[in-house]
Write a protein that holds these residues in place. Structure first.
Motif, short mmCIF file in Angstrom:
data_model
loop_
_atom_site.label_atom_id
_atom_site.label_comp_id
_atom_site.label_asym_id
_atom_site.label_seq_id
_atom_site.Cartn_x
_atom_site.Cartn_y
_atom_site.Cartn_z
N GLN A 117 0.70 -1.27 0.07
CA GLN A 117 0.01 0.15 -0.05
C GLN A 117 0.81 1.48 -0.02
N LEU A 118 2.23 1.11 0.32
CA LEU A 118 2.97 2.48 0.24
C LEU A 118 3.26 2.73 -1.19
N GLU A 119 3.80 3.94 -1.41
CA GLU A 119 4.27 4.66 -2.65
C GLU A 119 5.56 3.73 -2.83
N GLU A 120 5.95 3.81 -4.05
CA GLU A 120 7.22 3.19 -4.57
C GLU A 120 8.20 4.11 -4.03
N PRO A 121 9.47 3.41 -3.66
CA PRO A 121 10.63 4.13 -2.78
C PRO A 121 11.21 5.16 -3.94
N SER A 122 11.58 6.15 -3.73
CA SER A 122 12.26 7.33 -4.68
C SER A 122 13.67 6.58 -4.97
N ASP A 123 14.56 6.96 -5.78
CA ASP A 123 15.61 6.46 -6.14
C ASP A 123 16.73 6.77 -5.10
#
Length: 171
Positions: A117-123
């Motif tokens: 359910q979390l947003e994708e982690p940033s680079d």
């Protein structure tokens, strides 16, 4: 003999003046380096806010499982991150860079059903996670997990160590 030395020492100065005058027509301010009038920042500065604990019966439930296996349940408001929530509730989650994505010390392991359910982690977050101790498929940085209604009841496990500090029970 003195006058000839003077003429020789003035020759380079005359050459510089002639070059300077020649390029003056190309630029309104020849040979001047601009001085910045204000400081330059490439990233938005992190503004910390105090975590306000919600009223009894309100708020979002967050479960932390300590390295010893103890489950600590706390309540938080929407918009707070897991690192700030842990610090506000005296949970031993290190945050060496204070949430500026410069370390991996607030590494947490998120339960599978909440990880999706979390947003994708940033680079940037992925780069820091590569340095984390005990990395798993559901690892995230606590400073980057922002509480929302969808995450009510989330359970995160604190790893037994970080790159900065070995967490050991003192006896």
């Amino acid at each position: 003999m003195l006058p000839s030395i003077t003429r020789l020492s003035q020759a380079p100065c005359r050459l510089l003046l002639s070059v300077s005058r020649r390029y003056q027509s190309f630029s309104p301010r020849p040979f001047r380096v601009p001085i910045p009038q204000r400081s330059f920042q490439s990233a938005t500065p992190l503004l910390h806010k105090a975590v306000e604990k919600p009223k009894t019966g309100e708020g979002l439930q967050v479960n932390y499982i300590t390295p010893d296996g103890e489950k600590v349940t706390v309540y938080a408001k929407e918009g707070d991150n897991l690192l700030d929530i842990a610090h506000a509730n005296d949970i031993d989650l290190e945050g060496a860079c204070e949430g500026s994505l410069a370390c991996s010390t607030c590494h947490v392991i998120v339960e599978d059903k909440y990880y999706d359910q979390l947003e994708e982690p940033s680079d940037e977050e992925n780069d820091m996670l590569d340095l984390a101790f005990g990395l798993t498929e559901t690892s995230r940085l606590g400073c980057q997990v922002i509480m929302s209604k969808e995450l009510d009841g989330i359970t995160v496990r604190l790893p037994s160590a970080t790159r900065n500090l070995q967490v050991e029970k003192l006896r």
